[in-house]
Design a protein around this motif. Structure first.
Motif, PDB file in Angstrom:
ATOM      1  N   LEU A  21     -24.419 -41.838  -1.742  1.00  0.00           N
ATOM      2  CA  LEU A  21     -24.944 -42.996  -2.119  1.00  0.00           C
ATOM      3  C   LEU A  21     -25.275 -42.951  -3.589  1.00  0.00           C
ATOM      4  O   LEU A  21     -26.376 -42.127  -3.860  1.00  0.00           O
ATOM      5  CB  LEU A  21     -26.109 -43.464  -1.027  1.00  0.00           C
ATOM      6  CG  LEU A  21     -26.706 -44.707  -1.564  1.00  0.00           C
ATOM      7  CD1 LEU A  21     -25.813 -45.994  -1.291  1.00  0.00           C
ATOM      8  CD2 LEU A  21     -27.841 -44.991  -0.509  1.00  0.00           C
ATOM      9  N   LEU A  30     -25.980 -38.431   1.948  1.00  0.00           N
ATOM     10  CA  LEU A  30     -26.102 -38.703   3.375  1.00  0.00           C
ATOM     11  C   LEU A  30     -25.723 -37.985   4.483  1.00  0.00           C
ATOM     12  O   LEU A  30     -26.191 -37.649   5.352  1.00  0.00           O
ATOM     13  CB  LEU A  30     -25.532 -40.134   3.772  1.00  0.00           C
ATOM     14  CG  LEU A  30     -26.109 -41.321   2.603  1.00  0.00           C
ATOM     15  CD1 LEU A  30     -25.534 -42.768   3.001  1.00  0.00           C
ATOM     16  CD2 LEU A  30     -27.677 -41.608   2.662  1.00  0.00           C
ATOM     17  N   GLU A  49     -28.603 -38.901  17.509  1.00  0.00           N
ATOM     18  CA  GLU A  49     -29.329 -40.108  17.241  1.00  0.00           C
ATOM     19  C   GLU A  49     -28.981 -41.215  16.427  1.00  0.00           C
ATOM     20  O   GLU A  49     -28.207 -41.035  15.522  1.00  0.00           O
ATOM     21  CB  GLU A  49     -30.809 -39.840  16.897  1.00  0.00           C
ATOM     22  CG  GLU A  49     -31.859 -39.239  17.730  1.00  0.00           C
ATOM     23  CD  GLU A  49     -33.155 -38.421  16.941  1.00  0.00           C
ATOM     24  OE1 GLU A  49     -33.929 -39.070  16.872  1.00  0.00           O
ATOM     25  OE2 GLU A  49     -32.717 -37.474  16.305  1.00  0.00           O
ATOM     26  N   SER A  50     -29.311 -42.734  16.606  1.00  0.00           N
ATOM     27  CA  SER A  50     -29.005 -43.730  15.753  1.00  0.00           C
ATOM     28  C   SER A  50     -29.380 -43.021  14.109  1.00  0.00           C
ATOM     29  O   SER A  50     -30.567 -42.637  14.180  1.00  0.00           O
ATOM     30  CB  SER A  50     -29.823 -44.854  16.034  1.00  0.00           C
ATOM     31  OG  SER A  50     -29.541 -46.013  15.229  1.00  0.00           O
ATOM     32  N   SER A  52     -28.191 -40.604  12.501  1.00  0.00           N
ATOM     33  CA  SER A  52     -27.579 -39.429  12.226  1.00  0.00           C
ATOM     34  C   SER A  52     -26.504 -39.078  11.267  1.00  0.00           C
ATOM     35  O   SER A  52     -25.992 -38.159  10.739  1.00  0.00           O
ATOM     36  CB  SER A  52     -27.685 -38.625  13.530  1.00  0.00           C
ATOM     37  OG  SER A  52     -26.690 -39.183  14.315  1.00  0.00           O
ATOM     38  N   GLY A  53     -25.826 -40.441  11.338  1.00  0.00           N
ATOM     39  CA  GLY A  53     -24.348 -40.269  10.257  1.00  0.00           C
ATOM     40  C   GLY A  53     -23.237 -40.192  11.050  1.00  0.00           C
ATOM     41  O   GLY A  53     -22.178 -39.929  10.446  1.00  0.00           O
ATOM     42  N   LEU A  56     -20.787 -42.995   9.643  1.00  0.00           N
ATOM     43  CA  LEU A  56     -20.478 -42.741   8.355  1.00  0.00           C
ATOM     44  C   LEU A  56     -18.997 -41.843   8.367  1.00  0.00           C
ATOM     45  O   LEU A  56     -18.108 -41.900   7.760  1.00  0.00           O
ATOM     46  CB  LEU A  56     -21.529 -42.365   7.253  1.00  0.00           C
ATOM     47  CG  LEU A  56     -22.510 -43.229   7.127  1.00  0.00           C
ATOM     48  CD1 LEU A  56     -23.647 -42.637   5.974  1.00  0.00           C
ATOM     49  CD2 LEU A  56     -21.847 -44.386   6.202  1.00  0.00           C
ATOM     50  N   PRO A  66     -17.687 -47.913   2.965  1.00  0.00           N
ATOM     51  CA  PRO A  66     -18.051 -49.035   1.715  1.00  0.00           C
ATOM     52  C   PRO A  66     -17.950 -48.615   0.401  1.00  0.00           C
ATOM     53  O   PRO A  66     -18.209 -47.520  -0.008  1.00  0.00           O
ATOM     54  CB  PRO A  66     -19.236 -49.647   2.084  1.00  0.00           C
ATOM     55  CG  PRO A  66     -19.756 -48.656   3.262  1.00  0.00           C
ATOM     56  CD  PRO A  66     -18.827 -47.573   3.607  1.00  0.00           C
ATOM     57  N   LEU A  69     -20.810 -46.096  -1.150  1.00  0.00           N
ATOM     58  CA  LEU A  69     -20.665 -44.827  -0.893  1.00  0.00           C
ATOM     59  C   LEU A  69     -19.205 -43.969  -1.011  1.00  0.00           C
ATOM     60  O   LEU A  69     -18.353 -44.515  -1.315  1.00  0.00           O
ATOM     61  CB  LEU A  69     -20.676 -44.802   0.697  1.00  0.00           C
ATOM     62  CG  LEU A  69     -21.899 -45.548   1.243  1.00  0.00           C
ATOM     63  CD1 LEU A  69     -21.835 -45.383   2.952  1.00  0.00           C
ATOM     64  CD2 LEU A  69     -23.346 -44.940   0.839  1.00  0.00           C
ATOM     65  N   GLN A  93     -17.471 -50.665  17.514  1.00  0.00           N
ATOM     66  CA  GLN A  93     -18.910 -50.736  18.635  1.00  0.00           C
ATOM     67  C   GLN A  93     -18.985 -52.314  19.011  1.00  0.00           C
ATOM     68  O   GLN A  93     -18.974 -52.298  20.310  1.00  0.00           O
ATOM     69  CB  GLN A  93     -20.158 -50.659  17.624  1.00  0.00           C
ATOM     70  CG  GLN A  93     -20.645 -49.481  17.403  1.00  0.00           C
ATOM     71  CD  GLN A  93     -21.806 -49.381  16.705  1.00  0.00           C
ATOM     72  OE1 GLN A  93     -22.904 -50.346  16.942  1.00  0.00           O
ATOM     73  NE2 GLN A  93     -22.552 -48.253  16.202  1.00  0.00           N
ATOM     74  N   HIS A 208     -24.196 -42.157  21.720  1.00  0.00           N
ATOM     75  CA  HIS A 208     -25.525 -41.410  21.634  1.00  0.00           C
ATOM     76  C   HIS A 208     -25.514 -41.076  22.885  1.00  0.00           C
ATOM     77  O   HIS A 208     -26.819 -40.131  23.396  1.00  0.00           O
ATOM     78  CB  HIS A 208     -26.343 -42.832  21.904  1.00  0.00           C
ATOM     79  CG  HIS A 208     -26.525 -43.656  20.542  1.00  0.00           C
ATOM     80  ND1 HIS A 208     -26.281 -45.178  20.632  1.00  0.00           N
ATOM     81  CD2 HIS A 208     -26.955 -43.430  19.448  1.00  0.00           C
ATOM     82  CE1 HIS A 208     -26.410 -45.710  19.369  1.00  0.00           C
ATOM     83  NE2 HIS A 208     -26.876 -44.692  18.863  1.00  0.00           N
ATOM     84  N   LEU A 273     -32.410 -40.145   5.439  1.00  0.00           N
ATOM     85  CA  LEU A 273     -31.331 -39.211   4.811  1.00  0.00           C
ATOM     86  C   LEU A 273     -31.330 -39.095   3.264  1.00  0.00           C
ATOM     87  O   LEU A 273     -31.206 -38.232   2.616  1.00  0.00           O
ATOM     88  CB  LEU A 273     -29.933 -39.779   5.389  1.00  0.00           C
ATOM     89  CG  LEU A 273     -29.589 -39.379   7.031  1.00  0.00           C
ATOM     90  CD1 LEU A 273     -28.323 -39.677   7.236  1.00  0.00           C
ATOM     91  CD2 LEU A 273     -30.355 -38.263   7.432  1.00  0.00           C
TER      92      LEU A 273
HETATM   93  N1  LIG Z   1     -23.706 -48.877   3.387  1.00  0.00           N
HETATM   94  C1  LIG Z   1     -24.656 -47.881   3.373  1.00  0.00           C
HETATM   95  N2  LIG Z   1     -25.619 -48.118   2.303  1.00  0.00           N
HETATM   96  C2  LIG Z   1     -26.610 -47.157   2.218  1.00  0.00           C
HETATM   97  N3  LIG Z   1     -26.933 -46.216   3.297  1.00  0.00           N
HETATM   98  C3  LIG Z   1     -26.145 -46.458   4.214  1.00  0.00           C
HETATM   99  C4  LIG Z   1     -24.918 -47.228   4.301  1.00  0.00           C
HETATM  100  N4  LIG Z   1     -24.620 -47.201   5.692  1.00  0.00           N
HETATM  101  C5  LIG Z   1     -24.971 -46.140   6.336  1.00  0.00           C
HETATM  102  N5  LIG Z   1     -26.317 -45.865   5.407  1.00  0.00           N
HETATM  103  C6  LIG Z   1     -27.203 -45.028   5.919  1.00  0.00           C
HETATM  104  O1  LIG Z   1     -26.695 -43.790   6.286  1.00  0.00           O
HETATM  105  C7  LIG Z   1     -27.422 -43.048   7.343  1.00  0.00           C
HETATM  106  C8  LIG Z   1     -26.328 -42.674   8.614  1.00  0.00           C
HETATM  107  O2  LIG Z   1     -25.792 -44.141   9.191  1.00  0.00           O
HETATM  108  P1  LIG Z   1     -24.855 -44.156  10.233  1.00  0.00           P
HETATM  109  O3  LIG Z   1     -24.380 -45.682  10.398  1.00  0.00           O
HETATM  110  O4  LIG Z   1     -23.581 -43.384  10.045  1.00  0.00           O
HETATM  111  O5  LIG Z   1     -25.651 -43.536  11.479  1.00  0.00           O
HETATM  112  P2  LIG Z   1     -25.242 -43.501  13.162  1.00  0.00           P
HETATM  113  O6  LIG Z   1     -25.282 -41.970  13.552  1.00  0.00           O
HETATM  114  O7  LIG Z   1     -23.793 -43.978  13.168  1.00  0.00           O
HETATM  115  O8  LIG Z   1     -26.050 -44.508  13.763  1.00  0.00           O
HETATM  116  P3  LIG Z   1     -25.808 -45.619  14.803  1.00  0.00           P
HETATM  117  O9  LIG Z   1     -25.696 -44.720  16.197  1.00  0.00           O
HETATM  118  O10 LIG Z   1     -27.165 -46.473  15.048  1.00  0.00           O
HETATM  119  O11 LIG Z   1     -24.559 -46.524  14.539  1.00  0.00           O
HETATM  120  C9  LIG Z   1     -28.341 -43.875   7.761  1.00  0.00           C
HETATM  121  O12 LIG Z   1     -29.508 -43.486   7.388  1.00  0.00           O
HETATM  122  C10 LIG Z   1     -27.908 -45.266   7.092  1.00  0.00           C
HETATM  123  O13 LIG Z   1     -29.158 -46.066   6.783  1.00  0.00           O
END
Ligand SMILES: Nc1ncnc2c1ncn2[C@@H]1O[C@H](COP(=O)(O)OP(=O)(O)OP(=O)(O)O)[C@@H](O)[C@H]1O
Length: 331
Positions: A21, A30, A49-50, A52-53, A56, A66, A69, A93, A208, A273
């Motif tokens: 990012l 990230l 966990e929510s 964790s990435g 992405l 997006p 990134l 989702q 999760h 992150l």
């Molecule tokens: N467009 C973005 N710009 C900046 N940071 C982002 C963006 N998208 C995600 N992040 C950050 O990247 C990290 C990972 O996000 P991600 O959505 O992949 O997590 P996740 O494990 O899928 O969570 P969840 O289970 O809640 O969907 C988070 O800290 C989030 O804030």
């Protein structure tokens, strides 16, 4: 369930994937160094966990990150002879948000099938077949419906049928049961599994829910703070998971402990992150096994005797979990 030991036919190799990012003149990493191979027809669950990435990583696989990134470092290597079909299709989702609210269901099938170059006169019949495959019958009634007229579970079935229409070799399902009741969750995951096996389609299931991951996948990849910390066959997970985070996830999953009294939360919080210390183990502040070594150096990924991969200086001994009073959901 596919036997992981017989899965050798590689579909996708993710090598050293990094997602960065750019913000206020600085670059934040990230996602850091994801290595994962998915075989043709294999189901891999990505858990953590929510934050964790997981999403992405899924978006990088779909080439849908997006603009802010940037994926760098590694390559996504597809081994599929594509023959015009996309390599991957995705179920999101929130099925209501994924469907176009101002297009009838039939029109949405027509849109997708047109991009697949299905002749106009064959599209309606193909849409009926796809809806019947996701157990929506009589299909004609649903083709005339608007998304707001359907329940969340039916919307997710429509999303799944639209993804199947793409004839992709990999289905990426990002929390496909979020917001659905428990019975519908199980039905949707079972349906995805049946369709996957019938089509020999690979699955990247993001969740999760460790219990659901173990039931519906061949291998589990555990993600913590933008890194994979452990990957191993689902059927061996309860016995052979060795990373302290994997073990904490087991103890935090109601379906996997024998009594609620044995339920434990995962200690501490996920580090931010964008501001992580890349020189240290990312789990050290939450880990009961941490030593100064964990703060001074990030652990490398090593292959384990059980055929998995592990990123930890001080993992639990193999077979340690068999001493815990766990309910084996993967019998
Ligand atoms: N467009 C973005 N710009 C900046 N940071 C982002 C963006 N998208 C995600 N992040 C950050 O990247 C990290 C990972 O996000 P991600 O959505 O992949 O997590 P996740 O494990 O899928 O969570 P969840 O289970 O809640 O969907 C988070 O800290 C989030 O804030």
């Amino acid at each position: 369930m596919t036997d992981p030991s017989t899965v050798t036919d590689s579909l996708l190799e993710i090598r050293n994937l990094r997602i960065e990012l750019a913000s206020h003149g600085r670059t934040h990493t990230l996602i850091d160094g994801i290595d994962l191979r998915i075989a043709r027809g294999e189901a891999v669950a990505l858990i953590g966990e929510s934050g964790s990435g997981k999403s992405l990583t899924a978006l990088a696989v779909m080439n849908l990150l997006p603009p802010a990134l940037h994926a760098s470092g590694g390559a996504l290597r597809w081994h599929e002879a594509r023959g015009g079909a996309p390599a991957a299709a995705m179920v999101f989702q929130n099925p209501r948000a994924a469907l176009n609210p101002v297009r009838r269901i039939g029109q949405q099938f027509d849109d997708v099938l047109r991009t697949m170059r299905v002749p106009r006169r064959a599209r309606a019949q193909r849409a009926v077949q796809l809806l019947e495959q996701v157990a929506m019958s009589p299909a004609q009634r649903y083709l005339r419906a608007w998304p707001h007229e359907l329940s969340g579970g039916l919307c997710q079935r429509v999303s799944l049928a639209l993804a199947l229409a793409r004839e992709a070799a990999l289905l990426v399902a990002d929390e496909p049961t979020t917001g659905l009741d428990a019975v519908t969750q199980s039905q949707v995951l079972t349906l995805i599994g049946e369709l996957r096996r019938a089509r020999r389609m690979a699955l990247l299931l993001i969740t999760h829910d460790l219990g659901a991951a173990l039931h519906h996948s061949d291998r589990v990849a555990v993600m913590h703070a933008g890194q994979l910390v452990e990957v191993l066959p689902s059927r061996d997970f309860l016995r052979n998971a060795r990373h302290p985070y994997s073990r904490a996830l087991i103890s935090a999953t109601p379906a996997l402990v024998s009594t609620l009294g044995q339920l434990r939360g995962v200690p501490g919080e996920l580090p931010e992150l964008a501001h992580i210390d890349r020189a240290a183990c990312r789990f050290h502040a939450r880990c009961a096994n941490a030593t100064p070594q964990c703060v001074e150096a990030a652990p490398p990924v090593v292959e384990t005797t059980s055929g998995g991969h592990l990123r930890c200086w001080h993992p639990a001994p193999a077979d340690a979990l068999s001493t815990l009073p766990l309910t084996d959901c993967h019998a």
